[in-house]
Design a protein around this motif. Structure first.
Motif, PDB file in Angstrom:
ATOM      1  N   SER A  13       0.777  -1.316   0.115  1.00  0.00           N
ATOM      2  CA  SER A  13      -0.030   0.122   0.095  1.00  0.00           C
ATOM      3  C   SER A  13       0.883   1.292  -0.218  1.00  0.00           C
ATOM      4  CB  SER A  13      -0.877  -0.140   1.284  1.00  0.00           C
ATOM      5  OG  SER A  13      -0.014   0.091   2.422  1.00  0.00           O
ATOM      6  N   LEU A  14       0.216   2.419  -0.438  1.00  0.00           N
ATOM      7  CA  LEU A  14       1.115   3.590  -0.456  1.00  0.00           C
ATOM      8  C   LEU A  14       1.443   3.987   1.023  1.00  0.00           C
ATOM      9  CD1 LEU A  14      -0.079   6.093  -3.351  1.00  0.00           C
ATOM     10  CD2 LEU A  14       1.993   4.683  -3.226  1.00  0.00           C
ATOM     11  N   ALA A  15       0.604   3.726   1.978  1.00  0.00           N
ATOM     12  CA  ALA A  15       0.774   4.219   3.150  1.00  0.00           C
ATOM     13  C   ALA A  15       2.163   3.518   3.653  1.00  0.00           C
ATOM     14  CB  ALA A  15      -0.391   4.011   4.159  1.00  0.00           C
ATOM     15  N   GLU A  16       2.183   2.079   3.402  1.00  0.00           N
ATOM     16  CA  GLU A  16       3.193   1.272   3.925  1.00  0.00           C
ATOM     17  C   GLU A  16       4.572   1.827   3.035  1.00  0.00           C
ATOM     18  OE1 GLU A  16       2.212  -2.892   5.111  1.00  0.00           O
ATOM     19  OE2 GLU A  16       0.862  -2.350   3.399  1.00  0.00           O
ATOM     20  N   GLY A  17       4.432   2.016   1.985  1.00  0.00           N
ATOM     21  CA  GLY A  17       5.863   2.481   1.195  1.00  0.00           C
ATOM     22  C   GLY A  17       6.306   3.834   1.672  1.00  0.00           C
ATOM     23  N   VAL A  18       5.372   5.002   1.908  1.00  0.00           N
ATOM     24  CA  VAL A  18       5.934   6.074   2.510  1.00  0.00           C
ATOM     25  C   VAL A  18       6.471   6.010   3.750  1.00  0.00           C
ATOM     26  CG1 VAL A  18       4.938   8.374   3.072  1.00  0.00           C
ATOM     27  CG2 VAL A  18       4.042   7.423   0.820  1.00  0.00           C
ATOM     28  N   ALA A  19       5.902   5.139   4.549  1.00  0.00           N
ATOM     29  CA  ALA A  19       6.274   4.980   5.956  1.00  0.00           C
ATOM     30  C   ALA A  19       7.862   4.384   6.006  1.00  0.00           C
ATOM     31  CB  ALA A  19       5.464   4.152   6.899  1.00  0.00           C
ATOM     32  N   HIS A  20       7.641   3.562   4.874  1.00  0.00           N
ATOM     33  CA  HIS A  20       9.266   2.960   4.888  1.00  0.00           C
ATOM     34  C   HIS A  20      10.359   3.966   4.380  1.00  0.00           C
ATOM     35  CE1 HIS A  20      12.408   0.161   3.954  1.00  0.00           C
ATOM     36  NE2 HIS A  20      12.498   0.348   2.711  1.00  0.00           N
ATOM     37  N   GLU A  54      10.444   6.288  -7.004  1.00  0.00           N
ATOM     38  CA  GLU A  54       9.072   6.117  -7.199  1.00  0.00           C
ATOM     39  C   GLU A  54       8.640   4.893  -6.093  1.00  0.00           C
ATOM     40  OE1 GLU A  54       5.750   5.052 -10.504  1.00  0.00           O
ATOM     41  OE2 GLU A  54       7.427   3.866 -10.500  1.00  0.00           O
ATOM     42  N   VAL A  55       7.711   5.437  -5.025  1.00  0.00           N
ATOM     43  CA  VAL A  55       6.986   4.364  -4.481  1.00  0.00           C
ATOM     44  C   VAL A  55       5.520   3.885  -5.032  1.00  0.00           C
ATOM     45  CG1 VAL A  55       5.762   3.876  -2.171  1.00  0.00           C
ATOM     46  CG2 VAL A  55       8.001   5.316  -2.186  1.00  0.00           C
ATOM     47  N   ILE A  56       5.286   2.729  -5.307  1.00  0.00           N
ATOM     48  CA  ILE A  56       4.246   2.328  -6.077  1.00  0.00           C
ATOM     49  C   ILE A  56       3.399   1.184  -5.530  1.00  0.00           C
ATOM     50  CG2 ILE A  56       5.215   0.799  -7.789  1.00  0.00           C
ATOM     51  CD1 ILE A  56       3.680   1.916  -9.992  1.00  0.00           C
ATOM     52  N   ALA A  57       2.065   1.524  -5.689  1.00  0.00           N
ATOM     53  CA  ALA A  57       1.156   0.390  -5.209  1.00  0.00           C
ATOM     54  C   ALA A  57      -0.153   0.395  -6.064  1.00  0.00           C
ATOM     55  CB  ALA A  57       0.933   0.771  -3.784  1.00  0.00           C
ATOM     56  N   VAL A  58      -0.767  -0.814  -5.697  1.00  0.00           N
ATOM     57  CA  VAL A  58      -2.232  -0.875  -6.396  1.00  0.00           C
ATOM     58  C   VAL A  58      -3.063   0.125  -5.643  1.00  0.00           C
ATOM     59  CG1 VAL A  58      -4.203  -2.292  -6.641  1.00  0.00           C
ATOM     60  CG2 VAL A  58      -2.058  -3.112  -6.693  1.00  0.00           C
ATOM     61  N   ASP A  59      -3.911   0.983  -6.572  1.00  0.00           N
ATOM     62  CA  ASP A  59      -4.658   1.910  -6.180  1.00  0.00           C
ATOM     63  C   ASP A  59      -6.031   1.274  -5.698  1.00  0.00           C
ATOM     64  OD1 ASP A  59      -6.536   4.177  -5.709  1.00  0.00           O
ATOM     65  OD2 ASP A  59      -5.984   5.106  -7.719  1.00  0.00           O
ATOM     66  N   PRO A  60      -6.281   1.205  -4.408  1.00  0.00           N
ATOM     67  CA  PRO A  60      -7.798   0.432  -4.257  1.00  0.00           C
ATOM     68  C   PRO A  60      -9.068   0.928  -4.880  1.00  0.00           C
ATOM     69  CG  PRO A  60      -6.760   1.367  -2.337  1.00  0.00           C
ATOM     70  CD  PRO A  60      -5.927   1.688  -3.269  1.00  0.00           C
ATOM     71  N   ALA A  61      -8.731   2.322  -5.042  1.00  0.00           N
ATOM     72  CA  ALA A  61     -10.039   3.045  -5.711  1.00  0.00           C
ATOM     73  C   ALA A  61     -10.285   2.778  -7.223  1.00  0.00           C
ATOM     74  CB  ALA A  61      -9.981   4.600  -4.997  1.00  0.00           C
ATOM     75  N   ALA A  62      -9.224   2.481  -7.787  1.00  0.00           N
ATOM     76  CA  ALA A  62      -9.247   2.420  -9.253  1.00  0.00           C
ATOM     77  C   ALA A  62      -9.835   1.130  -9.593  1.00  0.00           C
ATOM     78  CB  ALA A  62      -7.851   2.565  -9.648  1.00  0.00           C
ATOM     79  N   PRO A  63     -10.754   1.024 -10.561  1.00  0.00           N
ATOM     80  CA  PRO A  63     -11.095  -0.157 -11.257  1.00  0.00           C
ATOM     81  C   PRO A  63     -10.163  -1.019 -11.857  1.00  0.00           C
ATOM     82  CG  PRO A  63     -11.811   1.844 -12.735  1.00  0.00           C
ATOM     83  CD  PRO A  63     -11.008   2.252 -11.531  1.00  0.00           C
ATOM     84  N   PRO A  64     -10.366  -2.303 -11.965  1.00  0.00           N
ATOM     85  CA  PRO A  64      -9.307  -3.087 -12.701  1.00  0.00           C
ATOM     86  C   PRO A  64      -8.908  -2.598 -14.186  1.00  0.00           C
ATOM     87  CG  PRO A  64     -11.037  -4.471 -11.549  1.00  0.00           C
ATOM     88  CD  PRO A  64     -11.555  -3.139 -11.603  1.00  0.00           C
ATOM     89  N   PRO A  65      -7.629  -2.720 -14.300  1.00  0.00           N
ATOM     90  CA  PRO A  65      -7.296  -2.193 -15.756  1.00  0.00           C
ATOM     91  C   PRO A  65      -7.463  -3.035 -16.754  1.00  0.00           C
ATOM     92  CG  PRO A  65      -5.247  -3.099 -14.371  1.00  0.00           C
ATOM     93  CD  PRO A  65      -6.550  -3.214 -13.476  1.00  0.00           C
TER      94      PRO A  65
END
Length: 212
Positions: A13-20, A54-65
């Motif tokens: 998740s982005l929160a975990e990535g930013v915290a790291h 870049e810190v990257i993660a799946v966007d849980p609010a986005a529809p499947p691509p």
């Protein structure tokens, strides 16, 4: 030729990535953008004039691509297990101005060209079958920005600079041969290690810090 473009922290998740990144560098890096064509989003940190993090993660609010996501992000179990084992800086991206020729020669490693749009520009990205990282992250992902430079100048200046970028691998001679075969102009420093791992030494306002 391939030139280093950016380093990637692949997070559950982005929160975990930013915290790291905060725990490693003592910096809160700003939000970047969502990737509508991939169902992901990121935070970005300028590391100089021609490279960024870049810190990257799946966007849980986005529809499947409707296609495999890049950076192996569809395999949430593998992303989580690598994360929990401390393997967080897991890849990097190299840029080219001739992705079609590059993939004609090395598509078995780098994948197939996917056309995307971001920041008002179209660009191409090489994605292996199923969206996995190329050679589990040993080879760089490849981007072709269509002649435009990366928009590093638009990123906030937080005083971070990349000082070294290192890959560890049990067979460093094979890694060197791979980068030479791909035509990587400024590859990571290569060291022997128990398994594939990346390390970046980054100068920050708080001093020299390691991100891994």
């Amino acid at each position: 030729m391939l030139q280093r473009d950016h380093l990637t922290v692949i997070a559950p998740s982005l929160a975990e990535g930013v915290a790291h990144v905060r725990s490693c560098l003592d910096l809160d890096i700003p939000y970047g953008r969502a990737h509508d064509g991939m169902g992901t989003h990121n935070h970005l940190l300028r590391l100089g004039d021609d490279v960024y993090l870049e810190v990257i993660a799946v966007d849980p609010a986005a529809p499947p691509p409707g296609r495999p996501r890049w950076f192996g992000l569809d395999d949430s179990g593998l992303v989580r297990s690598n994360w929990d084992e401390g393997f967080r800086l897991r890849g990097w991206v190299a840029r080219t101005t001739g992705i079609a020729d590059m993939l004609a020669r090395h598509g078995a490693i780098l994948g197939e060209e996917v056309r995307l749009t971001g920041s008002g520009r179209s660009f191409s990205f090489a994605v292996p079958p199923g969206g996995a990282l190329p050679l589990a992250g040993l080879a760089p992902s490849v981007i072709d920005r269509g002649g435009y430079p990366p928009s590093i100048a638009a990123m906030p200046e937080l005083g971070a600079r990349l000082r070294s970028f290192t890959v560890e691998h049990p067979q460093p001679e094979d890694v060197a041969a791979l980068y030479e075969r791909l035509g990587v102009e400024n590859p990571p420093d290569i060291r022997r290690g128990e398994r594939l791992r990346y390390r970046a030494m980054i100068e920050t306002p708080a001093g020299l810090r390691e991100l891994n």
